[in-house]
Design a protein around this motif. Structure first.
Motif, mmCIF file in Angstrom:
data_model
loop_
_atom_site.group_PDB
_atom_site.id
_atom_site.type_symbol
_atom_site.label_atom_id
_atom_site.label_comp_id
_atom_site.label_asym_id
_atom_site.label_seq_id
_atom_site.Cartn_x
_atom_site.Cartn_y
_atom_site.Cartn_z
ATOM 1 N N GLY A 161 0.755 -1.248 0.000
ATOM 2 C CA GLY A 161 0.000 0.000 0.000
ATOM 3 C C GLY A 161 0.780 1.290 0.000
ATOM 4 O O GLY A 161 0.172 2.367 -0.076
ATOM 5 N N ALA A 162 2.115 1.262 0.089
ATOM 6 C CA ALA A 162 2.873 2.500 -0.049
ATOM 7 C C ALA A 162 2.631 3.060 -1.443
ATOM 8 O O ALA A 162 2.430 2.313 -2.404
ATOM 9 C CB ALA A 162 4.365 2.254 0.184
ATOM 10 N N GLU A 163 2.626 4.379 -1.561
ATOM 11 C CA GLU A 163 2.340 5.022 -2.849
ATOM 12 C C GLU A 163 3.543 5.004 -3.779
ATOM 13 O O GLU A 163 3.417 4.844 -4.977
ATOM 14 C CB GLU A 163 1.907 6.463 -2.605
ATOM 15 C CG GLU A 163 1.484 7.197 -3.855
ATOM 16 C CD GLU A 163 1.013 8.598 -3.560
ATOM 17 O OE1 GLU A 163 0.857 9.373 -4.516
ATOM 18 O OE2 GLU A 163 0.803 8.943 -2.377
ATOM 19 N N ARG A 164 4.730 5.205 -3.192
ATOM 20 C CA ARG A 164 5.944 5.182 -4.013
ATOM 21 C C ARG A 164 7.116 4.686 -3.189
ATOM 22 O O ARG A 164 7.088 4.705 -1.957
ATOM 23 C CB ARG A 164 6.211 6.526 -4.657
ATOM 24 C CG ARG A 164 6.768 7.595 -3.806
ATOM 25 C CD ARG A 164 6.852 8.877 -4.623
ATOM 26 N NE ARG A 164 7.971 9.687 -4.171
ATOM 27 C CZ ARG A 164 8.366 10.771 -4.751
ATOM 28 N NH1 ARG A 164 7.763 11.196 -5.836
ATOM 29 N NH2 ARG A 164 9.370 11.468 -4.299
ATOM 30 N N ALA A 165 8.156 4.249 -3.899
ATOM 31 C CA ALA A 165 9.357 3.741 -3.243
ATOM 32 C C ALA A 165 10.579 4.351 -3.898
ATOM 33 O O ALA A 165 10.636 4.481 -5.126
ATOM 34 C CB ALA A 165 9.418 2.219 -3.327
ATOM 35 N N VAL A 166 11.536 4.713 -3.074
ATOM 36 C CA VAL A 166 12.840 5.186 -3.533
ATOM 37 C C VAL A 166 13.833 4.087 -3.181
ATOM 38 O O VAL A 166 14.029 3.766 -2.003
ATOM 39 C CB VAL A 166 13.234 6.511 -2.854
ATOM 40 C CG1 VAL A 166 14.607 6.972 -3.333
ATOM 41 C CG2 VAL A 166 12.176 7.583 -3.115
ATOM 42 N N LEU A 167 14.410 3.483 -4.208
ATOM 43 C CA LEU A 167 15.335 2.358 -4.026
ATOM 44 C C LEU A 167 16.740 2.834 -4.355
ATOM 45 O O LEU A 167 17.002 3.283 -5.471
ATOM 46 C CB LEU A 167 14.924 1.189 -4.917
ATOM 47 C CG LEU A 167 13.468 0.727 -4.778
ATOM 48 C CD1 LEU A 167 13.176 -0.420 -5.728
ATOM 49 C CD2 LEU A 167 13.151 0.339 -3.350
ATOM 50 N N VAL A 168 17.632 2.727 -3.393
ATOM 51 C CA VAL A 168 18.985 3.271 -3.505
ATOM 52 C C VAL A 168 19.979 2.121 -3.496
ATOM 53 O O VAL A 168 19.947 1.276 -2.601
ATOM 54 C CB VAL A 168 19.277 4.228 -2.326
ATOM 55 C CG1 VAL A 168 20.682 4.811 -2.437
ATOM 56 C CG2 VAL A 168 18.225 5.324 -2.261
ATOM 57 N N GLU A 169 20.846 2.098 -4.485
ATOM 58 C CA GLU A 169 21.842 1.023 -4.573
ATOM 59 C C GLU A 169 23.086 1.567 -5.256
ATOM 60 O O GLU A 169 22.977 2.323 -6.224
ATOM 61 C CB GLU A 169 21.269 -0.158 -5.349
ATOM 62 C CG GLU A 169 22.187 -1.341 -5.496
ATOM 63 C CD GLU A 169 22.745 -1.854 -4.172
ATOM 64 O OE1 GLU A 169 23.997 -1.896 -4.048
ATOM 65 O OE2 GLU A 169 21.963 -2.215 -3.280
ATOM 66 N N ARG A 170 24.248 1.190 -4.756
ATOM 67 C CA ARG A 170 25.498 1.671 -5.366
ATOM 68 C C ARG A 170 26.197 0.608 -6.213
ATOM 69 O O ARG A 170 27.173 0.904 -6.884
ATOM 70 C CB ARG A 170 26.435 2.226 -4.321
ATOM 71 C CG ARG A 170 27.035 1.206 -3.419
ATOM 72 C CD ARG A 170 27.970 1.836 -2.433
ATOM 73 N NE ARG A 170 28.881 0.836 -1.912
ATOM 74 C CZ ARG A 170 29.974 1.111 -1.268
ATOM 75 N NH1 ARG A 170 30.309 2.347 -1.058
ATOM 76 N NH2 ARG A 170 30.742 0.142 -0.822
ATOM 77 N N ASN A 171 25.712 -0.635 -6.161
ATOM 78 C CA ASN A 171 26.292 -1.714 -6.954
ATOM 79 C C ASN A 171 25.548 -1.768 -8.291
ATOM 80 O O ASN A 171 24.351 -2.039 -8.323
ATOM 81 C CB ASN A 171 26.138 -3.031 -6.187
ATOM 82 C CG ASN A 171 26.687 -4.224 -6.930
ATOM 83 O OD1 ASN A 171 26.678 -4.281 -8.161
ATOM 84 N ND2 ASN A 171 27.132 -5.221 -6.187
ATOM 85 N N PRO A 172 26.224 -1.523 -9.417
ATOM 86 C CA PRO A 172 25.523 -1.494 -10.709
ATOM 87 C C PRO A 172 24.862 -2.824 -11.081
ATOM 88 O O PRO A 172 23.799 -2.841 -11.695
ATOM 89 C CB PRO A 172 26.600 -1.102 -11.724
ATOM 90 C CG PRO A 172 27.903 -1.209 -11.021
ATOM 91 C CD PRO A 172 27.650 -1.220 -9.551
ATOM 92 N N ARG A 173 25.468 -3.947 -10.674
ATOM 93 C CA ARG A 173 24.860 -5.249 -10.974
ATOM 94 C C ARG A 173 23.570 -5.433 -10.177
ATOM 95 O O ARG A 173 22.577 -5.953 -10.683
ATOM 96 C CB ARG A 173 25.855 -6.378 -10.695
ATOM 97 C CG ARG A 173 27.012 -6.389 -11.700
ATOM 98 C CD ARG A 173 28.105 -7.399 -11.390
ATOM 99 N NE ARG A 173 27.601 -8.707 -11.045
ATOM 100 C CZ ARG A 173 27.936 -9.367 -9.927
ATOM 101 N NH1 ARG A 173 28.748 -8.819 -9.047
ATOM 102 N NH2 ARG A 173 27.439 -10.560 -9.702
#
Length: 195
Positions: free
Chosen positions: A63-75
């Motif tokens: 039910g969250a409206e949006r998500a910010v997904l943060v990752e520093r590994n390109p794979r």
């Protein structure tokens, strides 16, 4: 790995093979969402060390409206993109190829503040480094007042007291639960009454 509950319940998620990411096991994820509340009515979820994107995507499913997904590994970022595409969640997800230590600069500049945030850093992160990051993010406005912050560690997260001051507010530890080798902690960011 799969989505446990909500609109995408049972849908599989890909993970990056090898030891470079440490996916949250389904049993741990289920306990985590039982601790923070199983379903949401909108809001923004932040996953600061996204790996496969499983926690942020689970929040969207619930039910969250949006998500910010943060990752520093390109794979790992490529795996997240595949998972987002497979769920048809592109419109609700903001992917950031970024080190989590830069979130206090990037998110406020983009007008993004989290109602729910997940922190499950890689093994190399010390408790002290994670504590410093949480205090910095709270001070920079990354957490909305009343935001829930979920921390997963290999043991108790002892670098912060149960109430830790941050500029304009306080971080409060609400719950701690051990599930297998993982320790889950739930925190809340509250603004100072004058702030």
């Amino acid at each position: 790995m799969r989505i446990i509950a909500g609109k995408w319940r049972g849908r599989p998620l890909k993970t990056l093979p090898g030891a470079s990411t440490r996916p949250t096991l389904d049993r741990v994820k289920e306990t985590l969402f039982n601790l923070i509340g199983p379903y949401f009515d909108g809001g923004t979820a932040l996953d600061a060390f996204a790996g496969s994107g499983a926690l942020g995507l689970e929040a969207l499913s619930r039910g969250a409206e949006r998500a910010v997904l943060v990752e520093r590994n390109p794979r790992a970022l490529a795996v997240i993109r595949e998972n987002v595409r497979a769920l048809g969640a592109e419109a609700a997800v903001r992917l950031l190829f970024l080190d989590a230590r830069r979130l206090s600069e990037v998110l406020p500049a983009e007008g993004i503040a989290a109602d729910l945030a997940f922190f499950d850093p890689p093994y190399g992160w010390s408790d002290a480094a994670l504590a410093a990051l949480l205090v910095k993010l709270a001070a920079s406005g990354v957490f909305r007042p009343g935001a829930t912050i979920a921390v997963e560690r290999g043991g108790p997260f002892s670098a912060l007291p149960d109430e830790a001051p941050a500029v304009g507010g306080v971080l409060r530890r609400l719950k701690r639960r051990t599930v297998g080798a993982a320790t889950l902690e739930i925190w809340r960011f509250d603004r100072n009454p004058a702030g």
